[in-house]
Write a protein that holds these residues in place. Structure first.
Motif, PDB file in Angstrom:
ATOM      1  N   LEU A 195      20.921  -3.076   9.794  1.00  0.00           N
ATOM      2  CA  LEU A 195      20.788  -2.655  11.180  1.00  0.00           C
ATOM      3  C   LEU A 195      19.350  -2.220  11.381  1.00  0.00           C
ATOM      4  O   LEU A 195      18.847  -1.365  10.648  1.00  0.00           O
ATOM      5  N   ALA A 196      18.681  -2.794  12.360  1.00  0.00           N
ATOM      6  CA  ALA A 196      17.327  -2.383  12.729  1.00  0.00           C
ATOM      7  C   ALA A 196      17.329  -2.062  14.218  1.00  0.00           C
ATOM      8  O   ALA A 196      17.637  -2.924  15.034  1.00  0.00           O
ATOM      9  N   VAL A 197      17.039  -0.815  14.542  1.00  0.00           N
ATOM     10  CA  VAL A 197      16.898  -0.391  15.933  1.00  0.00           C
ATOM     11  C   VAL A 197      15.453   0.036  16.087  1.00  0.00           C
ATOM     12  O   VAL A 197      14.994   0.943  15.400  1.00  0.00           O
ATOM     13  N   TRP A 198      14.739  -0.622  16.985  1.00  0.00           N
ATOM     14  CA  TRP A 198      13.284  -0.574  16.996  1.00  0.00           C
ATOM     15  C   TRP A 198      12.784  -0.360  18.413  1.00  0.00           C
ATOM     16  O   TRP A 198      13.378  -0.857  19.368  1.00  0.00           O
ATOM     17  N   GLY A 199      11.660   0.313  18.542  1.00  0.00           N
ATOM     18  CA  GLY A 199      10.989   0.409  19.831  1.00  0.00           C
ATOM     19  C   GLY A 199      10.181  -0.850  20.094  1.00  0.00           C
ATOM     20  O   GLY A 199       9.370  -1.255  19.259  1.00  0.00           O
ATOM     21  N   ASP A 200      10.395  -1.476  21.244  1.00  0.00           N
ATOM     22  CA  ASP A 200       9.672  -2.723  21.519  1.00  0.00           C
ATOM     23  C   ASP A 200       8.195  -2.483  21.826  1.00  0.00           C
ATOM     24  O   ASP A 200       7.418  -3.425  21.895  1.00  0.00           O
ATOM     25  N   ARG A 201       7.801  -1.220  21.977  1.00  0.00           N
ATOM     26  CA  ARG A 201       6.390  -0.889  22.196  1.00  0.00           C
ATOM     27  C   ARG A 201       5.820  -0.093  21.022  1.00  0.00           C
ATOM     28  O   ARG A 201       4.816   0.607  21.162  1.00  0.00           O
ATOM     29  N   ASP A 202       6.448  -0.220  19.869  1.00  0.00           N
ATOM     30  CA  ASP A 202       5.992   0.480  18.668  1.00  0.00           C
ATOM     31  C   ASP A 202       4.664  -0.134  18.231  1.00  0.00           C
ATOM     32  O   ASP A 202       4.596  -1.317  17.899  1.00  0.00           O
ATOM     33  N   GLU A 203       3.595   0.668  18.250  1.00  0.00           N
ATOM     34  CA  GLU A 203       2.271   0.164  17.885  1.00  0.00           C
ATOM     35  C   GLU A 203       2.002   0.264  16.390  1.00  0.00           C
ATOM     36  O   GLU A 203       1.021  -0.281  15.900  1.00  0.00           O
ATOM     37  N   ILE A 204       2.873   0.953  15.664  1.00  0.00           N
ATOM     38  CA  ILE A 204       2.694   1.090  14.217  1.00  0.00           C
ATOM     39  C   ILE A 204       3.459  -0.006  13.486  1.00  0.00           C
ATOM     40  O   ILE A 204       2.916  -0.686  12.615  1.00  0.00           O
ATOM     41  N   PHE A 205       4.726  -0.169  13.826  1.00  0.00           N
ATOM     42  CA  PHE A 205       5.563  -1.243  13.281  1.00  0.00           C
ATOM     43  C   PHE A 205       6.050  -2.062  14.466  1.00  0.00           C
ATOM     44  O   PHE A 205       7.067  -1.745  15.067  1.00  0.00           O
ATOM     45  N   GLY A 206       5.322  -3.100  14.801  1.00  0.00           N
ATOM     46  CA  GLY A 206       5.622  -3.899  15.993  1.00  0.00           C
ATOM     47  C   GLY A 206       6.990  -4.561  15.949  1.00  0.00           C
ATOM     48  O   GLY A 206       7.609  -4.690  14.883  1.00  0.00           O
ATOM     49  N   PRO A 207       7.491  -4.983  17.100  1.00  0.00           N
ATOM     50  CA  PRO A 207       8.824  -5.577  17.177  1.00  0.00           C
ATOM     51  C   PRO A 207       8.982  -6.859  16.362  1.00  0.00           C
ATOM     52  O   PRO A 207      10.092  -7.196  15.973  1.00  0.00           O
ATOM     53  N   ASP A 208       7.896  -7.550  16.076  1.00  0.00           N
ATOM     54  CA  ASP A 208       8.016  -8.747  15.236  1.00  0.00           C
ATOM     55  C   ASP A 208       8.511  -8.396  13.835  1.00  0.00           C
ATOM     56  O   ASP A 208       9.166  -9.208  13.186  1.00  0.00           O
ATOM     57  N   GLY A 209       8.213  -7.176  13.382  1.00  0.00           N
ATOM     58  CA  GLY A 209       8.729  -6.728  12.089  1.00  0.00           C
ATOM     59  C   GLY A 209      10.244  -6.641  12.089  1.00  0.00           C
ATOM     60  O   GLY A 209      10.892  -7.007  11.121  1.00  0.00           O
ATOM     61  N   ALA A 210      10.806  -6.185  13.189  1.00  0.00           N
ATOM     62  CA  ALA A 210      12.269  -6.118  13.300  1.00  0.00           C
ATOM     63  C   ALA A 210      12.860  -7.517  13.387  1.00  0.00           C
ATOM     64  O   ALA A 210      13.869  -7.818  12.742  1.00  0.00           O
ATOM     65  N   ARG A 211      12.239  -8.348  14.179  1.00  0.00           N
ATOM     66  CA  ARG A 211      12.741  -9.724  14.328  1.00  0.00           C
ATOM     67  C   ARG A 211      12.697 -10.484  13.006  1.00  0.00           C
ATOM     68  O   ARG A 211      13.525 -11.361  12.753  1.00  0.00           O
ATOM     69  N   ALA A 212      11.752 -10.158  12.151  1.00  0.00           N
ATOM     70  CA  ALA A 212      11.600 -10.867  10.867  1.00  0.00           C
ATOM     71  C   ALA A 212      12.835 -10.716   9.981  1.00  0.00           C
ATOM     72  O   ALA A 212      13.136 -11.607   9.192  1.00  0.00           O
ATOM     73  N   PHE A 213      13.556  -9.602  10.120  1.00  0.00           N
ATOM     74  CA  PHE A 213      14.767  -9.433   9.316  1.00  0.00           C
ATOM     75  C   PHE A 213      15.761 -10.567   9.574  1.00  0.00           C
ATOM     76  O   PHE A 213      16.451 -11.020   8.672  1.00  0.00           O
ATOM     77  N   SER A 214      15.840 -11.009  10.811  1.00  0.00           N
ATOM     78  CA  SER A 214      16.801 -12.061  11.180  1.00  0.00           C
ATOM     79  C   SER A 214      16.461 -13.413  10.583  1.00  0.00           C
ATOM     80  O   SER A 214      17.313 -14.297  10.539  1.00  0.00           O
ATOM     81  N   GLN A 215      15.243 -13.598  10.130  1.00  0.00           N
ATOM     82  CA  GLN A 215      14.864 -14.879   9.529  1.00  0.00           C
ATOM     83  C   GLN A 215      15.599 -15.113   8.221  1.00  0.00           C
ATOM     84  O   GLN A 215      15.876 -16.243   7.860  1.00  0.00           O
TER      85      GLN A 215
END
Length: 76
Positions: free
Chosen positions: A19-39
């Motif tokens: 489970l990854a719940v992420w801020g889409d405006r996170d400037e430290i860990f950008g949302p692409d980091g969360a999306r990468a889990f789904s790969q």
């Protein structure tokens, strides 16, 4: 990051629940980091919230709901 290739290899081979719940405006860990889990995790649960890095401060109710939904089947 140095350990990411090994981490993603683990994801590919284990298919561990995630489970990854992420801020889409996170400037430290950008949302692409969360999306990468789904790969690599076919059933990864990824949620992007309209928030920055400290999403818990502004979206605690939503995040705790996602956690409860994710763990509910496991904890009964």
């Amino acid at each position: 990051m140095e350990g990411y290739p090994q981490l993603h290899e683990y994801f590919r081979t284990s298919q561990v629940p995630l489970l990854a719940v992420w801020g889409d405006r996170d400037e430290i860990f950008g949302p692409d980091g969360a999306r990468a889990f789904s790969q690599h995790l076919l059933e990864a649960e990824v949620h992007l919230l309209p928030a920055g890095h400290f999403a818990l401060e502004t979206h605690l109710g939503a995040i705790s709901g996602y956690i409860h939904g994710f763990l509910g089947p496991v904890t009964g």
